[in-house]
Motif scaffolding. Structure first.
Motif, short mmCIF file in Angstrom:
data_model
loop_
_atom_site.label_atom_id
_atom_site.label_comp_id
_atom_site.label_asym_id
_atom_site.label_seq_id
_atom_site.Cartn_x
_atom_site.Cartn_y
_atom_site.Cartn_z
N GLN A 60 0.68 -1.08 0.05
CA GLN A 60 -0.07 -0.05 -0.13
C GLN A 60 0.87 1.29 -0.03
N GLN A 61 1.97 1.28 0.66
CA GLN A 61 2.72 2.37 0.69
C GLN A 61 3.28 2.70 -0.42
N LEU A 62 3.76 1.68 -1.19
CA LEU A 62 4.21 1.87 -2.50
C LEU A 62 3.40 2.30 -3.51
N TYR A 63 1.98 1.82 -3.33
CA TYR A 63 0.91 2.22 -4.31
C TYR A 63 0.68 3.65 -4.06
N GLU A 64 0.60 4.09 -2.69
CA GLU A 64 0.22 5.53 -2.62
C GLU A 64 1.43 6.51 -3.36
N ARG A 65 2.53 5.87 -3.00
CA ARG A 65 3.51 6.81 -4.09
C ARG A 65 3.26 6.95 -5.55
N LEU A 66 2.95 5.78 -6.09
CA LEU A 66 2.21 5.74 -7.43
C LEU A 66 1.26 6.82 -7.70
N PHE A 67 0.11 6.55 -6.90
CA PHE A 67 -0.89 7.36 -7.06
C PHE A 67 -0.89 9.08 -6.85
N SER A 68 0.20 9.33 -6.34
CA SER A 68 0.36 10.63 -6.03
C SER A 68 1.27 11.14 -7.04
N GLU A 69 2.20 10.56 -7.53
CA GLU A 69 2.82 10.83 -8.67
C GLU A 69 1.94 11.31 -9.84
N LEU A 70 0.87 9.99 -9.95
CA LEU A 70 0.11 10.30 -11.10
C LEU A 70 -0.97 11.70 -10.97
N ASN A 71 -1.13 12.20 -9.68
CA ASN A 71 -1.92 13.28 -9.59
C ASN A 71 -0.83 14.50 -9.25
#
Length: 216
Positions: A60-71
């Motif tokens: 989840q921590q890694l995914y939140e980094r991805l989603f933050s970068e997408l936004n």
């Protein structure tokens, strides 16, 4: 104010992220994680409550980094096609950077690991929904061919990101090394190669007058 134990939390999560590609869900023991982080296995239980919850926290921590970068604000500039390209490039670069983790996720998913299945079921709709929305905007603006949205999505993922996973798998299993060798790294697993695939895929989906060499 951060908790005094937060440094232990983060050390355990960082160790889990480093060890996961090698071990997968089945082989990642809490003892191994604790040893790597320089603490005791009991600390994993104390902070995360057990192996499934710990694995989920790592992913989840890694995914939140991805989603933050997408936004990021930079990804919301320009027209619909520009914003779609920026999001696809962000996703492709993130996958390229973390390709060993992505390859292990795919393997664990194929093996029916419950933690990975639950993680993907919860999170995949977030970035897929974002991308489908950007594709719909580009179609409505006449910047993409009027194909079915899911057809566009599958085509783009297959053209842009699938080669990263395939090349990573071939390297990991040492398949056809005498034929492919370093060319996988040079011609598939570079930022330049990723950008080439992205632009070729978008060109293929563009109205004819926007394609390279098309009528003006």
């Amino acid at each position: 104010m951060a908790r005094p134990s937060q440094a232990i939390d983060q050390a355990l999560l960082a160790s889990g992220l480093l060890l996961y590609p090698q071990c997968g869900c089945a082989g990642l023991s809490l003892r191994k994680v604790a040893e790597h982080a320089g603490t005791q296995p009991a600390m994993v239980h104390y902070h995360f409550g057990g192996k499934p919850a710990f694995l989920r926290a790592v992913l989840q921590q890694l995914y939140e980094r991805l989603f933050s970068e997408l936004n990021l604000p930079g990804n919301r500039q320009g027209g619909p096609r520009d914003r779609l390209r920026a999001a696809l490039l962000t996703l492709g670069r993130f996958l390229l950077q973390h390709r060993d983790i992505a390859a292990r996720l795919a393997l664990d998913m194929a093996q029916g690991e419950p933690v990975v299945r639950s993680f993907l079921q919860t999170n995949a709709p977030r970035h897929i929904g974002l991308l489908l929305g950007l594709m719909a905007e580009a179609r409505a603006a006449g910047e993409l061919l009027p194909l079915a949205p899911v057809q566009i999505f599958v085509f783009l993922m297959g053209a842009i990101n699938a080669p990263t996973l395939v090349a990573t798998g071939l390297q990991r299993e040492d398949v056809a090394a005498s034929l492919l060798g370093d060319r996988l790294s040079e011609q598939v697993l570079t930022d330049e190669a990723l950008c080439q695939r992205l632009d070729l895929a978008l060109a293929a989906l563009s109205p004819r007058h926007d394609r390279p060499g098309g009528p003006s």
